[in-house]
Design a protein around this motif. Structure first.
Motif, PDB file in Angstrom:
ATOM      1  N   MET A  10      13.186   3.346  -8.469  1.00  0.00           N
ATOM      2  CA  MET A  10      14.052   2.319  -7.905  1.00  0.00           C
ATOM      3  C   MET A  10      14.968   2.878  -6.827  1.00  0.00           C
ATOM      4  N   MET A  21      11.087   4.553  -3.722  1.00  0.00           N
ATOM      5  CA  MET A  21      10.686   3.160  -3.845  1.00  0.00           C
ATOM      6  C   MET A  21       9.331   2.908  -3.192  1.00  0.00           C
ATOM      7  N   MET A  47       6.033   0.257  -3.845  1.00  0.00           N
ATOM      8  CA  MET A  47       5.603  -0.728  -2.846  1.00  0.00           C
ATOM      9  C   MET A  47       4.132  -0.535  -2.497  1.00  0.00           C
ATOM     10  N   TRP A  74      11.542   1.161 -15.258  1.00  0.00           N
ATOM     11  CA  TRP A  74      12.442   0.245 -14.538  1.00  0.00           C
ATOM     12  C   TRP A  74      13.447  -0.385 -15.492  1.00  0.00           C
ATOM     13  N   HIS A 121      19.141  -5.988  -6.739  1.00  0.00           N
ATOM     14  CA  HIS A 121      18.171  -5.410  -5.819  1.00  0.00           C
ATOM     15  C   HIS A 121      16.950  -4.891  -6.596  1.00  0.00           C
ATOM     16  N   ALA A 122      17.188  -4.280  -7.768  1.00  0.00           N
ATOM     17  CA  ALA A 122      16.065  -3.795  -8.576  1.00  0.00           C
ATOM     18  C   ALA A 122      15.257  -4.952  -9.141  1.00  0.00           C
ATOM     19  N   GLU A 173      13.076  -6.232  -6.358  1.00  0.00           N
ATOM     20  CA  GLU A 173      11.955  -5.348  -6.057  1.00  0.00           C
ATOM     21  C   GLU A 173      10.837  -5.537  -7.075  1.00  0.00           C
ATOM     22  N   PHE A 230       7.175  -7.347  -6.535  1.00  0.00           N
ATOM     23  CA  PHE A 230       5.956  -6.603  -6.864  1.00  0.00           C
ATOM     24  C   PHE A 230       5.060  -7.434  -7.787  1.00  0.00           C
TER      25      PHE A 230
END
Lengths: 313, 100, 186, 115
Positions: free
Chosen positions: C134, C138, C142, D77, D87-88, D91, D95
């Motif tokens: 994270m 990152m 992605m 995570w 923000h995490a 993301e 995904f």
């Protein structure tokens, strides 16, 4: 790694498998009593039925099939109860697990997935068409329920911010996760039924296959396979308690008693639901698992993550 | 101890390489590749622990190997299915033969 | 000492199971030998304090190897190994190359002066991994997302024999011509 | 740091239990194992069951292998999401949205149906 950790409860090595066996027996007795009541026989006599059946399987002359891959067959069958027992390594009773691993949720997931291999081998090794088809049916059920199951586990872990099962139970001091993440709980129960091929997900050992993966195993093989199936259901029910039902939290009684009571209640619910819900065919369930359950539990995970980040949990 | 882990990785890689080179069937070749990626995972974990535990690069390499394994398997099977459907073969030697 | 014993037993078993993959006749045995090899290599990873990665190897590899078994049985002509047959080419050359590679790597492993880190490993390597995913690294996730997306789409394109147009007809208006109705949709 | 010795010990206990059952059956059961053809509802057995088997859901396996790799990232995570914040979450679920888009595509193509 070599030092005995404070968090390790060695006495659990005996107690946890014994409790698991007792719960597995209770599940077997419960479903036998249900069958007996449905057929008009006295339900109380059915409580000893699993013991009679087990004794019979131990005494009976066993059958085997020409061309069977005995090694893989035995390994597959034995891995079912072994995986169930290994799964309870991280399940706390009143806040104490045998070993409360920092990645307990992943451990439970990994042990329960071992059944994929075990059930397929149990079907394959017998060199029987029905058994083989049963093994493949278990796999497609696994492929359909496993992703929603993993996200249900993850949702509970997100709520606590930890993969340690003890932390997840402790995070439910104020509110049980079943109230915050009901969809994840329901998906977890569905996958608990599917992973232990319990009705309505019992197609892998279905009657239309004259027993499927359990068609050919006889004697101790059959006993080990069926005991493992009930133990897996019991293990999944016990794991629901720290994940969603507040662990050992409850008034008056001590923590261990609440853990055991709640596990018994979840197990009773699963056994009862198994007798009430129509059979789910795996060819329908594949699409339902991927297109309904998966997005549902993902939305649940998203909601819980937002709650956690916003500080509402 | 690092040397022991690297020896294990080298042995796994050699066994996997033998399989990948000698097998004719696409699926068996993939099993050889998986063993080689397994070796990469062991080596990455050992190097992380013994030389640079302060950064997560070693761990990420293990994840990358695992990801490569999954993608290799999924694509390998998809291509094998496509070839099998078109040509009814699953053997590398025949797949290279361009006449239909 | 106990850890060393566990390591040696698991390392020998992992390599033996890996070798068995290419020795046994039965495809089911070959696949599950490979799974055994993965499980035995997960134990040394656990010995390196990587609890998450070790258990993850067991989790992911069990699922992948069972899928592997499905395809092995589908594609191989002799899945149970009941008729002895071999599907190999150039075994001698492959063996020579593999032994040479092993010798080079083993020499490298033993002779290279590996840098040693005196700092202890982090208290929770899983947390370190999460922060890396994270944080600075990152990009890994992605790229993984795009790669997995591409894998899924191209896998469907390559693998399904009957796509949308085969099922619904050219104008996409008919009822799907499926052998078995699915659970959702028409 | 986790100790996996209890796991090893529990494996030993579970294996001992299974072996104990087999041992008890070996002592108690009657006669040698009976070698019989597999049950086929009375039909004669004409071939080995362990031959090629065409599963009708092979497309699901490919999707599963790709999608489950996502869990590799999601488990770590979990530990950092509260600290890293919105923000995490964005993301990870971005995904996941990409992967769900692939699932929807597969659904539209009928990849979850038996073919």
């Amino acid at each position: 790694m070599i030092d005995a950790d404070d968090a390790v409860h060695w006495w659990g090595l005996v107690l946890a498998p014994a409790l698991l066996a007792a719960y597995a027996y209770a599940a077997a007795a419960g479903s036998a009593a249900r069958t007996a009541r449905a057929s008009g026989a006295p339900a109380a006599a059915a409580l000893a039925a699993p013991a009679r059946e087990a004794a019979g399987l131990l005494l009976r002359r066993r059958r085997t099939v020409p061309g069977a891959d005995t090694l893989l067959w035995r390994v597959g069958i034995a891995s079912v109860p072994v995986a169930a027992v290994m799964a309870v390594l991280v399940v706390p009773v009143g806040g104490r697990a045998i070993a409360d691993l920092s990645i307990g949720v992943v451990w439970f997931n990994a042990m329960e997935v071992l059944l994929w291999g075990g059930m397929w081998l149990a079907g394959w090794g017998a060199n029987s068409v029905w058994g083989l088809v049963g093994g493949y049916r278990y796999l497609i059920q696994g492929l359909s329920h496993e992703l929603p199951h993993m996200f249900a586990l993850t949702t509970a872990a997100v709520g606590a911010g930890s993969l340690r099962v003890g932390d997840i139970a402790a995070a439910q001091q104020d509110v049980w996760f079943v109230l915050v993440m009901p969809a994840a709980f329901v998906v977890y129960l569905v996958s608990a039924l599917a992973m232990s091929f319990w009705p309505p997900f019992d197609q892998p050992v279905g009657r239309d296959l004259s027993g499927g993966a359990a068609a050919e195993p006889s004697g101790p093989d059959r006993l080990v396979l069926l005991a493992g199936r009930h133990a897996m259901l019991a293990a999944a029910a016990a794991m629901a308690v720290p994940l969603f039902l507040g662990g050992g939290a409850g008034p008056l009684l001590p923590g261990w008693a609440w853990s055991l009571l709640k596990a018994a209640a979840v197990l009773a619910l699963l056994v009862w639901a198994g007798g009430r819900v129509p059979a789910v065919r795996m060819d329908r369930f594949a699409e339902v698992g991927w297109v309904v359950l998966l997005p549902l539990v993902l939305l649940q995970a998203l909601a819980v993550s937002v709650f956690v980040v916003a500080g509402w949990m | 101890m690092l040397e022991a882990f690297l020896l294990l990785a080298a042995a796994l890689l050699a066994v996997g390489l033998y399989g990948a080179l000698s097998q004719q069937s696409v699926v068996m070749v993939m099993m050889g590749l998986e063993l080689m990626l397994n070796a990469v995972m062991v080596a990455a974990a050992a190097v992380w622990f013994h030389t640079s535990p302060h950064s997560a690069d070693g761990q990420l390499l293990v994840l990358a190997a695992m990801l490569a394994m999954a993608v290799e398997m999924a694509m390998g099977f998809a291509v094998t299915i496509a070839i099998f459907r078109a040509r009814d073969v699953d053997v590398t030697d025949s797949a290279g033969d361009l006449r239909g | 000492m106990a850890e060393w014993t566990v390591f040696v037993v698991c390392a020998v078993a992992a390599v033996a199971a890996g070798a068995a993959v290419f020795r046994v006749d039965s495809m089911a045995r070959a696949t599950f030998a490979l799974l055994a090899s993965f499980v035995f290599t997960a134990v040394p990873v656990l010995l390196l304090d990587l609890a998450y990665l070790g258990v993850l190897i067991v989790l992911m590899m069990t699922m992948e190897m069972v899928v592997m078994a499905v395809f092995m049985i589908m594609f191989m002509m002799n899945p149970a190994g009941l008729m002895p047959m071999t599907m190999v080419h150039n075994t001698k050359g492959a063996l020579a190359i593999s032994i040479a590679v092993f010798c080079v790597l083993a020499a490298g492993a033993l002779l290279v002066p590996w840098p040693r880190e005196s700092a202890p490993p982090p208290a929770d390597p899983t947390l370190q991994l999460g922060e890396a995913i994270m944080g600075d690294d990152m990009l890994v996730m992605m790229v993984a997302g795009l790669v997995l997306f591409a894998t899924m789409v191209s896998g469907v394109v390559l693998a399904t024999g009957r796509g949308r147009y085969d099922r619904y007809g050219d104008d996409l208006r008919g009822r799907p011509d499926d052998p078995i109705r699915g659970g959702v949709g028409r | 740091m986790d100790s996996f010795w209890p796991a090893l010990a529990l494996f030993a206990v579970a294996s001992a239990g299974v072996l104990g059952l087999y041992g008890a059956a070996a002592l108690l059961s009657v006669g040698e194992p009976l070698v019989r053809e597999p049950y086929m509802g009375g039909s004669p057995v004409s071939e080995h069951a362990v031959s090629r088997f065409h599963v009708r859901w092979y497309a699901v396996t490919l999707l599963f292998i790709a999608f489950d790799m996502e869990m590799v990232f999601m488990y770590p995570w979990v530990l950092v999401v509260a600290e890293k914040g919105m923000h995490a979450v964005g993301e990870m679920f971005g995904f996941l949205a990409v992967l769900v888009a692939a699932v929807v595509y597969a659904w539209r193509e009928g990849a979850f149906r038996w073919t």
